[in-house]
Design a protein around this motif. Structure first.
Motif, mmCIF file in Angstrom:
data_model
loop_
_atom_site.group_PDB
_atom_site.id
_atom_site.type_symbol
_atom_site.label_atom_id
_atom_site.label_comp_id
_atom_site.label_asym_id
_atom_site.label_seq_id
_atom_site.Cartn_x
_atom_site.Cartn_y
_atom_site.Cartn_z
ATOM 1 N N CYS A 208 26.557 45.551 48.106
ATOM 2 C CA CYS A 208 27.645 46.566 48.242
ATOM 3 C C CYS A 208 28.951 46.215 48.884
ATOM 4 O O CYS A 208 30.178 46.437 48.590
ATOM 5 N N LEU A 209 28.719 45.366 49.927
ATOM 6 C CA LEU A 209 29.899 45.053 50.793
ATOM 7 C C LEU A 209 30.705 44.007 50.415
ATOM 8 O O LEU A 209 31.947 43.969 50.342
ATOM 9 N N LEU A 210 30.182 42.889 49.629
ATOM 10 C CA LEU A 210 30.907 41.669 49.140
ATOM 11 C C LEU A 210 31.300 42.009 47.784
ATOM 12 O O LEU A 210 32.373 41.301 47.372
ATOM 13 N N LEU A 211 30.386 42.233 46.584
ATOM 14 C CA LEU A 211 30.871 42.347 45.468
ATOM 15 C C LEU A 211 32.242 42.960 45.150
ATOM 16 O O LEU A 211 32.827 42.398 44.160
ATOM 17 N N PRO A 212 32.515 44.014 45.652
ATOM 18 C CA PRO A 212 33.937 44.657 45.313
ATOM 19 C C PRO A 212 34.865 43.810 45.719
ATOM 20 O O PRO A 212 35.867 43.740 45.013
ATOM 21 N N TRP A 213 34.765 42.964 46.989
ATOM 22 C CA TRP A 213 35.831 42.442 47.397
ATOM 23 C C TRP A 213 35.817 41.082 46.476
ATOM 24 O O TRP A 213 37.051 40.524 46.323
ATOM 25 N N MET A 214 34.849 40.424 46.096
ATOM 26 C CA MET A 214 34.753 39.366 45.201
ATOM 27 C C MET A 214 35.136 39.392 43.981
ATOM 28 O O MET A 214 35.998 38.731 43.495
ATOM 29 N N SER A 215 35.096 40.585 43.307
ATOM 30 C CA SER A 215 35.567 41.084 42.017
ATOM 31 C C SER A 215 37.153 41.219 42.154
ATOM 32 O O SER A 215 37.919 40.834 41.190
ATOM 33 N N LEU A 216 37.564 41.856 43.119
ATOM 34 C CA LEU A 216 38.946 42.045 43.620
ATOM 35 C C LEU A 216 39.680 40.938 43.612
ATOM 36 O O LEU A 216 40.915 40.644 42.964
ATOM 37 N N GLY A 217 39.203 39.957 44.354
ATOM 38 C CA GLY A 217 39.587 38.598 44.741
ATOM 39 C C GLY A 217 39.795 37.707 43.629
ATOM 40 O O GLY A 217 40.779 36.670 43.454
ATOM 41 N N LEU A 218 38.861 37.936 42.680
ATOM 42 C CA LEU A 218 38.980 37.016 41.405
ATOM 43 C C LEU A 218 39.635 37.713 40.074
ATOM 44 O O LEU A 218 39.721 37.019 39.145
ATOM 45 N N LEU A 219 40.253 38.908 40.280
ATOM 46 C CA LEU A 219 41.123 39.424 39.504
ATOM 47 C C LEU A 219 42.428 38.348 38.915
ATOM 48 O O LEU A 219 43.038 37.744 39.974
ATOM 49 N N ASP A 221 45.692 36.874 38.710
ATOM 50 C CA ASP A 221 46.988 36.967 39.501
ATOM 51 C C ASP A 221 47.201 38.251 40.488
ATOM 52 O O ASP A 221 48.180 38.584 41.073
ATOM 53 N N PHE A 222 45.907 38.376 41.134
ATOM 54 C CA PHE A 222 45.804 39.414 42.438
ATOM 55 C C PHE A 222 46.332 38.874 43.515
ATOM 56 O O PHE A 222 47.183 39.649 44.225
ATOM 57 N N HIS A 223 46.309 37.601 43.674
ATOM 58 C CA HIS A 223 46.703 36.978 45.044
ATOM 59 C C HIS A 223 48.221 37.010 45.052
ATOM 60 O O HIS A 223 48.925 37.454 45.814
ATOM 61 N N LYS A 224 48.881 36.403 43.698
ATOM 62 C CA LYS A 224 50.347 36.727 43.524
ATOM 63 C C LYS A 224 50.779 38.100 43.957
ATOM 64 O O LYS A 224 51.945 38.363 44.328
ATOM 65 N N TRP A 225 50.062 38.944 43.251
ATOM 66 C CA TRP A 225 50.593 40.504 43.259
ATOM 67 C C TRP A 225 50.477 40.994 44.614
ATOM 68 O O TRP A 225 51.508 41.675 45.400
ATOM 69 N N MET A 226 49.576 40.614 45.422
ATOM 70 C CA MET A 226 49.577 40.814 46.972
ATOM 71 C C MET A 226 50.608 40.325 47.882
ATOM 72 O O MET A 226 51.171 40.958 48.630
ATOM 73 N N LEU A 227 50.872 38.956 47.520
ATOM 74 C CA LEU A 227 51.740 38.285 47.953
ATOM 75 C C LEU A 227 53.277 38.825 47.740
ATOM 76 O O LEU A 227 54.186 39.103 48.634
ATOM 77 N N ARG A 228 53.458 39.299 46.613
ATOM 78 C CA ARG A 228 54.623 39.921 46.197
ATOM 79 C C ARG A 228 55.070 41.396 46.979
ATOM 80 O O ARG A 228 56.116 41.722 47.486
ATOM 81 N N ARG A 229 53.892 42.297 46.967
ATOM 82 C CA ARG A 229 53.781 43.565 47.753
ATOM 83 C C ARG A 229 53.883 43.199 49.229
ATOM 84 O O ARG A 229 54.735 43.953 49.787
ATOM 85 N N TYR A 230 53.551 42.052 49.802
ATOM 86 C CA TYR A 230 53.741 41.717 51.299
ATOM 87 C C TYR A 230 55.172 41.391 51.667
ATOM 88 O O TYR A 230 55.783 41.869 52.302
ATOM 89 N N ARG A 231 55.863 40.647 50.920
ATOM 90 C CA ARG A 231 57.078 40.172 50.830
ATOM 91 C C ARG A 231 57.989 41.325 50.736
ATOM 92 O O ARG A 231 59.285 41.561 51.329
ATOM 93 N N HIS A 232 57.804 42.203 49.566
ATOM 94 C CA HIS A 232 58.282 43.544 49.498
ATOM 95 C C HIS A 232 58.638 44.522 50.918
ATOM 96 O O HIS A 232 59.708 44.938 50.968
ATOM 97 N N LEU A 233 57.311 44.543 51.183
ATOM 98 C CA LEU A 233 57.197 45.500 52.255
ATOM 99 C C LEU A 233 57.871 44.817 53.682
ATOM 100 O O LEU A 233 58.734 45.388 54.395
ATOM 101 N N THR A 234 57.888 43.640 53.765
ATOM 102 C CA THR A 234 58.422 42.778 54.637
ATOM 103 C C THR A 234 60.025 42.859 54.751
ATOM 104 O O THR A 234 60.639 42.899 55.842
ATOM 105 N N THR A 235 60.566 42.761 53.466
ATOM 106 C CA THR A 235 62.080 42.854 53.173
ATOM 107 C C THR A 235 62.312 43.881 53.385
ATOM 108 O O THR A 235 63.735 44.246 54.079
ATOM 109 N N ALA A 236 61.936 45.053 53.058
ATOM 110 C CA ALA A 236 62.238 46.392 53.037
ATOM 111 C C ALA A 236 62.255 46.964 54.669
ATOM 112 O O ALA A 236 63.200 47.497 55.255
ATOM 113 N N GLN A 237 61.390 46.394 55.646
ATOM 114 C CA GLN A 237 61.567 46.695 57.003
ATOM 115 C C GLN A 237 62.529 46.011 57.624
ATOM 116 O O GLN A 237 63.124 46.622 58.557
ATOM 117 N N ASN A 238 62.874 44.798 57.038
ATOM 118 C CA ASN A 238 63.852 43.963 57.884
ATOM 119 C C ASN A 238 65.209 44.552 57.134
ATOM 120 O O ASN A 238 66.255 44.597 58.112
#
Length: 244
Positions: A208-219, A221-238
């Protein structure tokens, strides 16, 4: 219920009805999870190699929705009879142990039903999950080789990683539970029971704890999407400057 027990170090309320309810919920949800993942692993073969089959409405309901519905209804009905309505001795419950000692009546009083439960409801889905995912990888590789196309490992890497990860997760977590459970049915041991109760039984919660994160991490371009969101939030704060 598990967290409630760990907080109090005792079952509360200390009653047979509460223990049966806990057992019913625990066993039913675990079985539904295993059967659904097993059925989805089988259906993935059709989605990959014969996707047009599901374009026909009748076959869609018979081969897709009906099996998934069975995976939910069957454990619900089976454990309703095996746990809730099965006659029990109220003195068997141990309210100082997790899951009331995990002493379900049909497991200790009916060897045939207990063996059926371990083989069909626990072992079989795990075996199907591992076998179906491994066979899918083999079928994809063979099909590409048969068509004389260059096999691009980079394109198959994500699917292979996903299938191997899911199979490995269920194998590592459920295999000790299945083996110790079968041994306990054949030759009960207090020492093995303590190990199963204190350590092995808690491994199933990792699904129950690992399967959702495993499935989410293997989607894709998920990592690219997360990186874009992080950069967007960082840019907006700056860009936001405090006004004086």
């Amino acid at each position: 219920m598990g967290m409630h027990f760990l907080r109090l170090r005792a079952v509360s309320p200390a009653s047979g009805i509460y223990c049966k309810t806990w057992m019913y919920i625990e066993f039913t949800l675990e079985a539904i999870n295993n059967f659904l993942v097993a059925m989805i692993s089988i259906q993935r073969h059709t989605l990959v190699f014969r996707p047009n089959l599901f374009y026909i409405r009748l076959k869609l309901y018979l081969l897709y929705y009906l099996p998934l519905l069975f995976c939910i209804i069957y454990p619900t009905v089976f454990y309703m009879g095996a746990v809730v309505f099965y006659p029990c001795d109220e003195g068997q419950w141990n309210f100082t142990l997790n899951m009331c000692g995990d002493t379900i009546c049909f497991l200790s009083n009916n060897e045939i039903l207990a063996m059926y439960d371990w083989i069909v409801n626990s072992s079989l889905p795990i075996f199907i999950i591992m076998l179906a995912n491994i066979l899918l990888i083999i079928r994809v590789i063979k099909q590409k080789s048969r068509r004389q196309k260059a096999l691009s490992w980079s394109k198959q890497r994500r699917m292979t990683l996903q299938l191997v990860s899911i199979s490995s997760l269920y194998l590592i977590i459920w295999l000790p539970t299945i083996i110790t459970g079968i041994i306990q049915q054949i030759d009960p041991s207090n020492y093995l029971y303590e190990i199963q109760e204190d350590f092995i039984s808690d491994l199933t919660y990792l699904v129950c704890l690992l399967l959702p994160w495993m499935s989410l991490g293997l989607l894709p371009d998920f990592h690219k999407w997360m990186l874009r969101r992080y950069r967007h939030l960082t840019t907006a704060q700056n860009t936001i400057r405090p006004t004086i």
